[in-house]
Design a protein around this motif. Structure first.
Motif, short mmCIF file in Angstrom:
data_model
loop_
_atom_site.label_atom_id
_atom_site.label_comp_id
_atom_site.label_asym_id
_atom_site.label_seq_id
_atom_site.Cartn_x
_atom_site.Cartn_y
_atom_site.Cartn_z
N GLY A 42 -18.03 -4.97 -11.84
CA GLY A 42 -18.54 -4.23 -11.79
C GLY A 42 -19.50 -3.90 -12.87
O GLY A 42 -19.33 -5.25 -13.76
N SER A 43 -19.48 -2.85 -13.61
CA SER A 43 -20.67 -2.93 -14.53
C SER A 43 -20.77 -1.42 -15.81
O SER A 43 -19.64 -0.64 -14.86
N VAL A 44 -20.85 -1.52 -16.60
CA VAL A 44 -20.66 -0.60 -17.83
C VAL A 44 -22.25 -0.26 -17.99
O VAL A 44 -22.48 -1.48 -18.56
N ALA A 45 -22.39 0.24 -19.16
CA ALA A 45 -23.92 0.92 -19.22
C ALA A 45 -23.56 1.74 -20.97
O ALA A 45 -22.00 1.97 -20.76
N PHE A 46 -24.10 1.44 -22.13
CA PHE A 46 -24.12 1.32 -23.17
C PHE A 46 -25.45 2.08 -23.77
O PHE A 46 -26.32 0.63 -23.85
N GLN A 47 -25.72 2.74 -24.81
CA GLN A 47 -26.84 3.06 -24.99
C GLN A 47 -27.17 2.71 -26.31
O GLN A 47 -26.25 3.15 -27.07
N ALA A 48 -28.09 2.29 -27.06
CA ALA A 48 -28.17 1.82 -28.53
C ALA A 48 -29.68 2.48 -28.70
O ALA A 48 -30.60 2.31 -28.07
N PRO A 49 -28.89 4.08 -29.57
CA PRO A 49 -29.45 4.90 -29.59
C PRO A 49 -30.44 4.58 -30.80
O PRO A 49 -31.57 5.94 -30.99
N GLN A 50 -30.87 3.50 -31.52
CA GLN A 50 -31.89 3.18 -32.51
C GLN A 50 -31.82 2.12 -32.82
O GLN A 50 -31.53 1.44 -32.11
N LYS A 51 -33.24 1.74 -34.31
CA LYS A 51 -32.91 -0.46 -34.07
C LYS A 51 -31.98 -0.26 -34.74
O LYS A 51 -32.05 0.75 -36.28
N ASP A 52 -30.75 -1.38 -34.20
CA ASP A 52 -30.65 -1.79 -34.84
C ASP A 52 -29.31 -2.40 -35.10
O ASP A 52 -29.98 -3.64 -34.39
N THR A 53 -28.54 -3.46 -35.11
CA THR A 53 -27.94 -4.90 -35.14
C THR A 53 -26.33 -3.76 -34.53
O THR A 53 -26.01 -3.26 -35.39
N TYR A 54 -26.11 -4.89 -33.65
CA TYR A 54 -24.79 -3.60 -33.14
C TYR A 54 -24.17 -4.90 -32.63
O TYR A 54 -24.09 -6.24 -32.22
N GLN A 55 -22.96 -4.91 -32.68
CA GLN A 55 -21.39 -5.57 -32.13
C GLN A 55 -20.84 -5.30 -30.90
O GLN A 55 -20.55 -4.37 -30.30
N LEU A 56 -20.98 -6.12 -30.00
CA LEU A 56 -19.85 -6.09 -28.60
C LEU A 56 -19.28 -7.20 -28.17
O LEU A 56 -19.62 -7.48 -28.73
N ASN A 57 -17.45 -6.20 -28.46
CA ASN A 57 -16.57 -7.18 -27.71
C ASN A 57 -15.76 -6.15 -27.03
O ASN A 57 -15.45 -4.92 -25.86
N VAL A 58 -15.27 -7.54 -25.73
CA VAL A 58 -15.24 -7.26 -24.83
C VAL A 58 -13.78 -8.00 -24.06
O VAL A 58 -13.07 -9.08 -25.27
N SER A 59 -12.35 -7.04 -24.31
CA SER A 59 -10.87 -7.51 -23.80
C SER A 59 -10.27 -7.44 -22.31
O SER A 59 -11.21 -6.75 -22.22
N GLY A 60 -9.39 -8.33 -22.14
CA GLY A 60 -8.78 -8.14 -20.75
C GLY A 60 -7.78 -8.67 -20.86
O GLY A 60 -7.26 -9.72 -21.81
N SER A 61 -7.06 -7.92 -20.39
CA SER A 61 -5.18 -8.53 -19.64
C SER A 61 -5.40 -10.26 -18.79
O SER A 61 -4.32 -11.03 -18.83
N GLY A 62 -6.24 -10.67 -18.54
CA GLY A 62 -6.75 -12.29 -17.63
C GLY A 62 -7.81 -12.68 -17.78
O GLY A 62 -8.17 -12.63 -18.61
N ARG A 63 -8.87 -13.71 -16.67
CA ARG A 63 -9.83 -14.51 -16.80
C ARG A 63 -10.39 -12.96 -16.03
O ARG A 63 -10.34 -12.33 -15.48
N TRP A 64 -12.47 -13.60 -17.20
CA TRP A 64 -13.15 -12.91 -17.33
C TRP A 64 -14.34 -13.62 -17.36
O TRP A 64 -14.03 -14.05 -18.66
N THR A 65 -15.31 -12.87 -16.50
CA THR A 65 -16.63 -12.50 -17.12
C THR A 65 -17.59 -12.21 -17.46
O THR A 65 -17.51 -11.13 -16.36
N ALA A 66 -18.89 -11.69 -18.49
CA ALA A 66 -19.26 -10.65 -18.59
C ALA A 66 -20.54 -11.01 -18.83
O ALA A 66 -20.78 -11.68 -19.61
N ASP A 67 -21.67 -10.17 -17.94
CA ASP A 67 -23.48 -10.95 -18.16
C ASP A 67 -23.69 -9.08 -19.49
O ASP A 67 -23.80 -8.37 -18.68
N ILE A 68 -24.81 -9.57 -19.77
CA ILE A 68 -25.12 -8.34 -21.07
C ILE A 68 -26.60 -9.05 -20.33
O ILE A 68 -27.29 -9.63 -20.86
#
Length: 256
Positions: free
Chosen positions: A97-123
């Motif tokens: 599946g997929s989730v969208a996030f808005q970066a509302p302004q020019k900045d440095t952002y931190q993305l943290n993903v956690s899961g209870s099992g095995r997973w991968t995520a493409d950004i």
């Protein structure tokens, strides 16, 4: 204020759906769609669960794949402070599946993903080229970000194939990630409600442009399908036939 109301609604709805989505206020122009950031795409996994991204205003899409039943939590925030967004959803087996996030302004952002099992995520950035045209037919499984589509200003039917608890929650957004609120800024369109039996509702598009749909699934995986099409315009029928004076009738000559 527009964002704050939308965020509170998303938070409440997300909890009801065994997940949550929340985000802090941001100031952006709905019609603005910015180019893709240079430092994407990127990849995360259960062994590498976070990353730092230098972003101009944009929308990023995090595509998640799980191997088993899992609880996925995604947190997105700017390092300068003042902006935080989060999504939680649960899977019942292998899921993509997929989730969208808005970066509302020019900045440095931190993305943290956690899961209870095995997973991968493409950004990757939200793709805003080649938008779909009406009628828009969309389908998927569980929590997902749809392809973008172009809508003219006006009224539309939003029709779904699942109702009640079988339906995911649907949230429309402008191409830059701003939620599409109703006219009173009380909810993100469309609004069926958790137990609604209605297969369709009306949505109002305030300006022509690029839009996309955030789907928050109660069931992951769980199939869904929606159609968005314009409400037909009723043609002007005119004042109607004139009334004849009393005792006057129309005759028609017929040639034998």
């Amino acid at each position: 204020m527009r964002f704050l109301i939308g965020i509170a609604i998303l938070l409440v709805i997300g909890v009801l759906a065994c997940g949550c989505t929340s985000q802090s206020p941001a100031t952006t122009t709905p019609a603005t769609v910015t180019p893709a950031p240079a430092n994407l795409p990127a990849t995360l996994s259960d062994s590498h669960p976070n990353t730092t991204l230098s972003l101009d205003p944009c929308v990023i899409v995090v595509s998640v794949r799980t191997e088993d039943a899992d609880k996925m939590e995604l947190d997105f925030a700017n390092l300068s402070g003042g902006y935080v967004a989060a999504t939680v959803f649960y899977t019942t087996g292998p899921f993509a599946g997929s989730v969208a996030f808005q970066a509302p302004q020019k900045d440095t952002y931190q993305l943290n993903v956690s899961g209870s099992g095995r997973w991968t995520a493409d950004i990757a950035p939200l793709v805003t080229t080649n938008p779909l045209k009406t009628p828009v037919n969309l389908s998927g499984s569980g929590t997902q970000v749809t392809p973008v589509f172009y809508l003219e200003r006006g009224e539309y039917f939003f029709e779904r194939n699942e109702t009640g608890l079988a339906s995911p929650y649907y949230f429309l957004g402008f191409g830059n990630g701003t939620p599409l609120m109703d006219a009173n800024n009380t909810y993100i369109q469309p609004d069926f409600g958790a137990l609604s039996p209605h297969p369709f509702t009306f949505i109002t598009i305030p300006e022509s442009g690029i839009y996309f749909l955030n789907v928050l699934g109660r069931n992951n995986p769980g199939s869904w399908a929606v159609t968005i099409e314009p409400v037909p315009k009723i043609p002007y029928l005119g004042p109607g036939p004139a009334r004849l004076p009393a005792g006057v009738t129309l005759t028609r000559n017929v040639t034998p």
